[in-house]
Design a protein around this motif. Sequence first.
Motif, PDB file in Angstrom:
ATOM      1  N   ILE A  93      57.005  37.240  42.956  1.00  0.00           N
ATOM      2  CA  ILE A  93      55.814  36.617  43.540  1.00  0.00           C
ATOM      3  C   ILE A  93      54.645  37.602  43.490  1.00  0.00           C
ATOM      4  N   ILE A  94      54.935  38.878  43.740  1.00  0.00           N
ATOM      5  CA  ILE A  94      53.900  39.916  43.659  1.00  0.00           C
ATOM      6  C   ILE A  94      53.347  39.991  42.234  1.00  0.00           C
ATOM      7  N   THR A  95      54.239  39.921  41.249  1.00  0.00           N
ATOM      8  CA  THR A  95      53.812  39.947  39.845  1.00  0.00           C
ATOM      9  C   THR A  95      52.953  38.733  39.511  1.00  0.00           C
ATOM     10  N   ALA A  96      53.328  37.560  40.037  1.00  0.00           N
ATOM     11  CA  ALA A  96      52.536  36.345  39.803  1.00  0.00           C
ATOM     12  C   ALA A  96      51.158  36.472  40.435  1.00  0.00           C
ATOM     13  N   TYR A  97      51.124  37.012  41.659  1.00  0.00           N
ATOM     14  CA  TYR A  97      49.847  37.179  42.367  1.00  0.00           C
ATOM     15  C   TYR A  97      48.908  38.110  41.608  1.00  0.00           C
ATOM     16  N   GLN A  98      49.418  39.290  41.206  1.00  0.00           N
ATOM     17  CA  GLN A  98      48.522  40.253  40.576  1.00  0.00           C
ATOM     18  C   GLN A  98      48.146  39.827  39.153  1.00  0.00           C
ATOM     19  N   SER A  99      49.010  39.031  38.504  1.00  0.00           N
ATOM     20  CA  SER A  99      48.676  38.509  37.184  1.00  0.00           C
ATOM     21  C   SER A  99      47.536  37.497  37.267  1.00  0.00           C
ATOM     22  N   ALA A 100      47.612  36.614  38.271  1.00  0.00           N
ATOM     23  CA  ALA A 100      46.552  35.626  38.462  1.00  0.00           C
ATOM     24  C   ALA A 100      45.247  36.300  38.884  1.00  0.00           C
ATOM     25  N   SER A 101      45.373  37.236  39.816  1.00  0.00           N
ATOM     26  CA  SER A 101      44.187  37.975  40.265  1.00  0.00           C
ATOM     27  C   SER A 101      43.565  38.727  39.104  1.00  0.00           C
ATOM     28  N   GLY A 102      44.423  39.312  38.253  1.00  0.00           N
ATOM     29  CA  GLY A 102      43.932  40.090  37.124  1.00  0.00           C
ATOM     30  C   GLY A 102      43.194  39.260  36.101  1.00  0.00           C
ATOM     31  N   VAL A 103      43.740  38.078  35.760  1.00  0.00           N
ATOM     32  CA  VAL A 103      43.091  37.268  34.728  1.00  0.00           C
ATOM     33  C   VAL A 103      41.776  36.680  35.238  1.00  0.00           C
ATOM     34  N   LEU A 104      41.723  36.319  36.532  1.00  0.00           N
ATOM     35  CA  LEU A 104      40.467  35.805  37.085  1.00  0.00           C
ATOM     36  C   LEU A 104      39.421  36.904  37.179  1.00  0.00           C
ATOM     37  N   ASN A 105      39.873  38.119  37.482  1.00  0.00           N
ATOM     38  CA  ASN A 105      38.930  39.222  37.592  1.00  0.00           C
ATOM     39  C   ASN A 105      38.481  39.757  36.241  1.00  0.00           C
ATOM     40  N   LEU A 106      38.880  39.067  35.171  1.00  0.00           N
ATOM     41  CA  LEU A 106      38.318  39.340  33.852  1.00  0.00           C
ATOM     42  C   LEU A 106      37.055  38.522  33.604  1.00  0.00           C
ATOM     43  N   ILE A 107      36.928  37.399  34.313  1.00  0.00           N
ATOM     44  CA  ILE A 107      35.837  36.465  33.998  1.00  0.00           C
ATOM     45  C   ILE A 107      35.095  35.932  35.216  1.00  0.00           C
ATOM     46  N   ALA A 108      35.613  36.153  36.419  1.00  0.00           N
ATOM     47  CA  ALA A 108      35.055  35.493  37.604  1.00  0.00           C
ATOM     48  C   ALA A 108      33.668  36.021  37.967  1.00  0.00           C
ATOM     49  N   PRO A 109      32.693  35.139  38.180  1.00  0.00           N
ATOM     50  CA  PRO A 109      31.368  35.587  38.623  1.00  0.00           C
ATOM     51  C   PRO A 109      31.371  36.058  40.066  1.00  0.00           C
ATOM     52  N   THR A 110      32.486  35.849  40.767  1.00  0.00           N
ATOM     53  CA  THR A 110      32.607  36.360  42.136  1.00  0.00           C
ATOM     54  C   THR A 110      33.053  37.817  42.150  1.00  0.00           C
ATOM     55  N   SER A 111      33.421  38.367  40.983  1.00  0.00           N
ATOM     56  CA  SER A 111      33.894  39.745  40.903  1.00  0.00           C
ATOM     57  C   SER A 111      32.733  40.700  40.678  1.00  0.00           C
ATOM     58  N   GLY A 112      32.556  41.635  41.607  1.00  0.00           N
ATOM     59  CA  GLY A 112      31.513  42.640  41.448  1.00  0.00           C
ATOM     60  C   GLY A 112      31.758  43.528  40.242  1.00  0.00           C
ATOM     61  N   ILE A 113      33.037  43.732  39.886  1.00  0.00           N
ATOM     62  CA  ILE A 113      33.374  44.557  38.723  1.00  0.00           C
ATOM     63  C   ILE A 113      32.874  43.891  37.448  1.00  0.00           C
ATOM     64  N   VAL A 114      33.141  42.590  37.321  1.00  0.00           N
ATOM     65  CA  VAL A 114      32.706  41.850  36.136  1.00  0.00           C
ATOM     66  C   VAL A 114      31.186  41.790  36.060  1.00  0.00           C
ATOM     67  N   MET A 115      30.568  41.380  37.157  1.00  0.00           N
ATOM     68  CA  MET A 115      29.116  41.206  37.139  1.00  0.00           C
ATOM     69  C   MET A 115      28.393  42.538  36.966  1.00  0.00           C
ATOM     70  N   GLY A 116      28.930  43.583  37.570  1.00  0.00           N
ATOM     71  CA  GLY A 116      28.337  44.905  37.405  1.00  0.00           C
ATOM     72  C   GLY A 116      28.440  45.392  35.973  1.00  0.00           C
TER      73      GLY A 116
END
Length: 504
Positions: free
Chosen positions: A441-464
């Motif tokens: 479940i931890i692997t599923a969580y961080q995989s989903a979080s990781g793929v969204l944080n590649l493209i999400a406009p809510t991510s300061g890392i992406v937008m920065g």
Amino acid sequence: MSEKAKKGFKMPSSYTVLLIIIAIMAVMTWIIPAGAFVDGVYKSQPQNPQGIWDVLMAPIRAMLGTTPEEGSLIQGTSAAIDVAFFILMVGGFLGVVNETGMLDTGIASIVKKYKGREKMLILVLMPLFALGGTTYGMGEETMAFYPLLVPVMMAVGFDSLTGVAIILLGSQIGCLASTLNPFATGIASSTAGVSLGEGIILRLIFWVVLTGLSTWFVYKYADKIQKDPTKSLTYATREEDMKFFNVGEDDDNVNSTLTKKQKQVFVLFVLTFVLMVLSFIPWSGLGIKFFDNFNSWLTGLPVVGQIIGSSTAALGTWYFPEGAMLFAFMGILIGIVYGLKEEQIISSFMAGAADLLSVALIVAIARGIQVIMNNGMITDTILNWGKQGLSGLSSQVFIVLTYIFYLPMSFLIPSSSGLASATMGIMAPLGEFVNVRPSLIITAYQSASGVLNLIAPTSGIVMGALALGRINIATWWKFMAKLVVAVIVITIALLLLGTFVPAL
């Protein structure tokens, strides 16, 4: 047809996109019932809808990390000021370094050295950034690298998108396939009550497969751009980008030999980044006590310890305040070593910080989304809906739906540590009812979080990152579309494999 019609739709700026999302989340606080988990049990709460004032104040509260009532820290939301100030100090540091001319000469040297084999840089650098992501959650720290690498990539014949992809895609694929990352895997494992090492074999497989895939993806794109620059997704702004990043079209006539003082600057420059990386890796959590012991010995020395400062933090325990201090100090030191006058050091430092001010503001605005959701008390309600929808399923269906559940959740809560803290105490016990290990479940969580944080406009890392690379988010989405689909398909396949092979 008018000129306006010919131009068509133009994607709004990052600031506008984020403010629109904040406003939408505020509307949701009027519609979604308020609730909270109390001792692991979801309970309804009085509705706390967010109004216009809250929308306008959200970026401010996110920057300062305060509540509207008491001015105290917002529960579950860290202040953005630490990251924002770190970014400004990186800008100041780079401003002083630019004043010495070391970077321009160094870039010309790299271009000359890698003439004819420029794509080797991609094969070397992307796995390195992915290694930082998987071990210690390299994220906001990468902001320091964009102003350095993007001009290099453009100078050797690629485009700004290639430079951004190497850093952003490399580091965030590493975070997606986290193995020892304390901010994702560590917090999630602790919340779920399992050791950090459980599930590490599957995560290593994730890292190897997805790092290889993403590196090949960027390599192929760069190869296409090098053969035909017009194929670049940023070709329309190439001339402007070349001027902005001070990249010359013809580097053969550019001096590529560092002077003695520039070599000294280069040593300090490299040392700064080595110290930054060493300082952010949680050594003690990995069982390595050398830096803690050394710091205790150093600060315990008579007189010397007092001169240095008894509150000195050991490498491995630093965070953004200490990182900001490092870049500010090294920027001043580089100016002194190079022989710049005091007014030159100050003016170049301030100019460099000003160049990254817009990026620092992006981070605060992005975190304003979470502030609205937390203050409107709808985050736990959304989590509870997911919990109800996932119960009573087979192991394979459960893990796939868990992954799907975490995709929108990662969009709404882009902080991996915040998402882990908020959900893992619920999802891990839920998985045990259908024979799904907490580690999976931890692997599923961080995989989903990781793929969204590649493209999400809510991510300061992406937008920065996109702001630093002068790339529109719509362009980034176009670039990433096929890769994201491939990553999702591979992730689901590996998660299903994990349900059949307990040893993973």
